[in-house]
Write a protein that holds these residues in place. Structure first.
Motif, PDB file in Angstrom:
ATOM      1  N   ASP A  78      40.377 -16.290 -28.082  1.00 42.31           N
ATOM      2  CA  ASP A  78      40.704 -17.415 -28.941  1.00 42.31           C
ATOM      3  C   ASP A  78      41.653 -18.342 -28.200  1.00 42.31           C
ATOM      4  OD1 ASP A  78      41.322 -19.204 -30.928  1.00 42.31           O
ATOM      5  OD2 ASP A  78      42.219 -17.726 -32.285  1.00 42.31           O
ATOM      6  N   THR A  79      41.181 -19.540 -27.887  1.00 41.50           N
ATOM      7  CA  THR A  79      42.007 -20.494 -27.144  1.00 41.50           C
ATOM      8  C   THR A  79      42.675 -21.521 -28.061  1.00 41.50           C
ATOM      9  OG1 THR A  79      40.071 -21.888 -26.744  1.00 41.50           O
ATOM     10  CG2 THR A  79      40.666 -20.290 -25.010  1.00 41.50           C
ATOM     11  N   THR A  80      42.732 -21.241 -29.352  1.00 40.64           N
ATOM     12  CA  THR A  80      43.323 -22.189 -30.299  1.00 40.64           C
ATOM     13  C   THR A  80      44.755 -22.547 -29.928  1.00 40.64           C
ATOM     14  OG1 THR A  80      41.899 -21.319 -32.035  1.00 40.64           O
ATOM     15  CG2 THR A  80      43.792 -22.616 -32.740  1.00 40.64           C
ATOM     16  N   ALA A  81      45.575 -21.558 -29.619  1.00 38.84           N
ATOM     17  CA  ALA A  81      46.977 -21.823 -29.261  1.00 38.84           C
ATOM     18  C   ALA A  81      47.061 -22.600 -27.946  1.00 38.84           C
ATOM     19  CB  ALA A  81      47.759 -20.523 -29.167  1.00 38.84           C
ATOM     20  N   LEU A  82      46.221 -22.260 -26.989  1.00 35.86           N
ATOM     21  CA  LEU A  82      46.194 -22.967 -25.713  1.00 35.86           C
ATOM     22  C   LEU A  82      45.806 -24.430 -25.926  1.00 35.86           C
ATOM     23  CD1 LEU A  82      46.365 -23.034 -22.627  1.00 35.86           C
ATOM     24  CD2 LEU A  82      44.004 -22.162 -22.567  1.00 35.86           C
ATOM     25  N   GLU A  83      44.761 -24.655 -26.725  1.00 38.84           N
ATOM     26  CA  GLU A  83      44.323 -26.023 -27.016  1.00 38.84           C
ATOM     27  C   GLU A  83      45.441 -26.818 -27.687  1.00 38.84           C
ATOM     28  OE1 GLU A  83      40.714 -25.646 -29.298  1.00 38.84           O
ATOM     29  OE2 GLU A  83      39.805 -24.420 -27.725  1.00 38.84           O
ATOM     30  N   ALA A  84      46.115 -26.226 -28.662  1.00 43.03           N
ATOM     31  CA  ALA A  84      47.204 -26.911 -29.354  1.00 43.03           C
ATOM     32  C   ALA A  84      48.337 -27.243 -28.380  1.00 43.03           C
ATOM     33  CB  ALA A  84      47.722 -26.057 -30.513  1.00 43.03           C
ATOM     34  N   GLY A  85      48.647 -26.310 -27.484  1.00 41.01           N
ATOM     35  CA  GLY A  85      49.684 -26.555 -26.489  1.00 41.01           C
ATOM     36  C   GLY A  85      49.319 -27.692 -25.545  1.00 41.01           C
ATOM     37  N   LEU A  86      48.057 -27.731 -25.119  1.00 41.12           N
ATOM     38  CA  LEU A  86      47.606 -28.807 -24.230  1.00 41.12           C
ATOM     39  C   LEU A  86      47.620 -30.156 -24.952  1.00 41.12           C
ATOM     40  CD1 LEU A  86      44.717 -26.975 -22.380  1.00 41.12           C
ATOM     41  CD2 LEU A  86      46.846 -27.816 -21.355  1.00 41.12           C
ATOM     42  N   ARG A 133      49.671 -30.968 -27.384  1.00 51.08           N
ATOM     43  CA  ARG A 133      51.082 -31.360 -27.463  1.00 51.08           C
ATOM     44  C   ARG A 133      51.550 -31.918 -26.114  1.00 51.08           C
ATOM     45  NH1 ARG A 133      51.314 -26.663 -30.486  1.00 51.08           N
ATOM     46  NH2 ARG A 133      52.079 -25.467 -28.706  1.00 51.08           N
ATOM     47  N   LEU A 134      51.117 -31.283 -25.033  1.00 46.01           N
ATOM     48  CA  LEU A 134      51.472 -31.750 -23.699  1.00 46.01           C
ATOM     49  C   LEU A 134      50.910 -33.155 -23.451  1.00 46.01           C
ATOM     50  CD1 LEU A 134      52.854 -30.910 -21.019  1.00 46.01           C
ATOM     51  CD2 LEU A 134      50.632 -30.005 -20.291  1.00 46.01           C
ATOM     52  N   GLY A 135      49.674 -33.385 -23.873  1.00 42.52           N
ATOM     53  CA  GLY A 135      49.072 -34.712 -23.732  1.00 42.52           C
ATOM     54  C   GLY A 135      49.817 -35.761 -24.531  1.00 42.52           C
ATOM     55  N   ALA A 154      48.739 -38.972 -30.755  1.00 41.88           N
ATOM     56  CA  ALA A 154      50.102 -39.511 -30.743  1.00 41.88           C
ATOM     57  C   ALA A 154      50.073 -41.026 -30.943  1.00 41.88           C
ATOM     58  CB  ALA A 154      50.802 -39.165 -29.426  1.00 41.88           C
ATOM     59  N   ASP A 155      49.102 -41.687 -30.331  1.00 40.93           N
ATOM     60  CA  ASP A 155      48.976 -43.132 -30.490  1.00 40.93           C
ATOM     61  C   ASP A 155      48.720 -43.530 -31.938  1.00 40.93           C
ATOM     62  OD1 ASP A 155      49.398 -43.693 -27.835  1.00 40.93           O
ATOM     63  OD2 ASP A 155      47.277 -43.968 -27.358  1.00 40.93           O
ATOM     64  N   SER A 156      47.937 -42.704 -32.631  1.00 40.57           N
ATOM     65  CA  SER A 156      47.572 -43.046 -34.002  1.00 40.57           C
ATOM     66  C   SER A 156      48.533 -42.450 -35.021  1.00 40.57           C
ATOM     67  CB  SER A 156      46.152 -42.568 -34.301  1.00 40.57           C
ATOM     68  OG  SER A 156      46.127 -41.158 -34.369  1.00 40.57           O
ATOM     69  N   GLY A 157      49.481 -41.634 -34.551  1.00 43.26           N
ATOM     70  CA  GLY A 157      50.428 -41.002 -35.456  1.00 43.26           C
ATOM     71  C   GLY A 157      49.870 -39.766 -36.135  1.00 43.26           C
ATOM     72  N   ALA A 158      48.655 -39.337 -35.766  1.00 43.07           N
ATOM     73  CA  ALA A 158      48.040 -38.152 -36.355  1.00 43.07           C
ATOM     74  C   ALA A 158      48.555 -36.912 -35.661  1.00 43.07           C
ATOM     75  CB  ALA A 158      46.518 -38.219 -36.211  1.00 43.07           C
ATOM     76  N   SER A 159      48.340 -35.772 -36.275  1.00 41.12           N
ATOM     77  CA  SER A 159      48.685 -34.505 -35.647  1.00 41.12           C
ATOM     78  C   SER A 159      47.841 -34.349 -34.394  1.00 41.12           C
ATOM     79  CB  SER A 159      48.392 -33.345 -36.601  1.00 41.12           C
ATOM     80  OG  SER A 159      48.396 -32.127 -35.901  1.00 41.12           O
ATOM     81  N   ALA A 160      48.436 -33.839 -33.344  1.00 39.94           N
ATOM     82  CA  ALA A 160      47.729 -33.672 -32.077  1.00 39.94           C
ATOM     83  C   ALA A 160      46.586 -32.676 -32.174  1.00 39.94           C
ATOM     84  CB  ALA A 160      48.701 -33.235 -30.980  1.00 39.94           C
ATOM     85  N   THR A 161      46.482 -31.933 -33.238  1.00 38.94           N
ATOM     86  CA  THR A 161      45.383 -30.969 -33.358  1.00 38.94           C
ATOM     87  C   THR A 161      44.378 -31.383 -34.417  1.00 38.94           C
ATOM     88  OG1 THR A 161      46.672 -29.659 -34.922  1.00 38.94           O
ATOM     89  CG2 THR A 161      46.784 -29.027 -32.597  1.00 38.94           C
ATOM     90  N   ASP A 162      44.539 -32.569 -35.024  1.00 35.65           N
ATOM     91  CA  ASP A 162      43.678 -32.975 -36.122  1.00 35.65           C
ATOM     92  C   ASP A 162      42.648 -34.038 -35.771  1.00 35.65           C
ATOM     93  OD1 ASP A 162      45.036 -31.276 -37.756  1.00 35.65           O
ATOM     94  OD2 ASP A 162      46.346 -32.811 -38.595  1.00 35.65           O
TER      95      ASP A 162
END
Length: 194
Positions: free
Chosen positions: A85-93, A95-97, A156-164
């Motif tokens: 499950d790469t869900t946490a990795l994807e979320a971390g990336l 956030r990094l972006g 981040a540009d749109s103000g949305a959650s980075a995972t949404d």
């Protein structure tokens, strides 16, 4: 070449998580720098600033800490990429972006330069172990990572959650024959920190 604006719907047909064989090939190639992992970052930044000198101003004059962070982050991602499950990795990336967009003004088009510099660095350090197959494996891994980071930046540009958000297309760098050939001597135009 696809554009980020066209990309929301292209994710299903776009970059997917690399296969186990691709991940294994990339991991094996990392052994070339196992005793000095920062060497990959050194060569990467030399290529990046040679191709895109305008990006040098985005970095501190002394790249020592940045090189260590880049090496650690890259090896960490590769180490976690084949987990079930790469869900946490994807979320971390993502956030990094987002962080890179907000703090450093990294733009989508910069990811093309980064991918190109990374594959050149791998080529230079792999020596006789370098092949078009290895290059393709690194490109596949890089595109997946970049896709996650770009999604976070756009969120981040749109103000949305980075995972949404739907994932956009990763800009495709134009790979040249030089990237498939033997390593050429490196030039270090910005080593002095200009």
């Amino acid at each position: 070449m696809s554009h980020p604006q066209d990309a929301g719907a292209s994710f299903a047909a776009g970059v997917r998580r690399p296969s186990p064989a691709v991940i294994a090939a990339v991991r094996v190639s990392c052994l070339a720098v196992a005793d000095r992992p920062v060497r990959l970052a050194e060569v990467f930044y030399a290529h990046l600033f040679e191709m895109a000198p305008q990006l040098r101003a985005m970095f501190p004059p002394d790249l020592t800490g940045q090189m260590q962070k880049m090496s650690d982050s890259l090896l960490n991602v590769i180490g976690k990429l084949d987990t079930a499950d790469t869900t946490a990795l994807e979320a971390g990336l993502r956030r990094l972006g987002a962080d890179h967009r907000i703090r450093f003004r990294v733009e989508v088009e910069h990811y093309g330069y980064i991918g190109h510099a990374l594959t050149r660095a791998v080529r230079d350090l792999s020596g006789p172990g370098y092949s078009s197959s290895l290059s393709s494996s690194w490109i596949s891994v890089y595109q997946w990572v970049a896709m996650q980071m770009i999604a976070g930046a756009e969120a981040a540009d749109s103000g949305a959650s980075a995972t949404d958000r739907s994932l956009p297309a990763v800009p495709q760098p134009r790979w040249s024959r030089e990237d498939e050939s033997a390593a050429s001597p490196l030039r270090h135009p910005h080593r002095a920190g200009n």
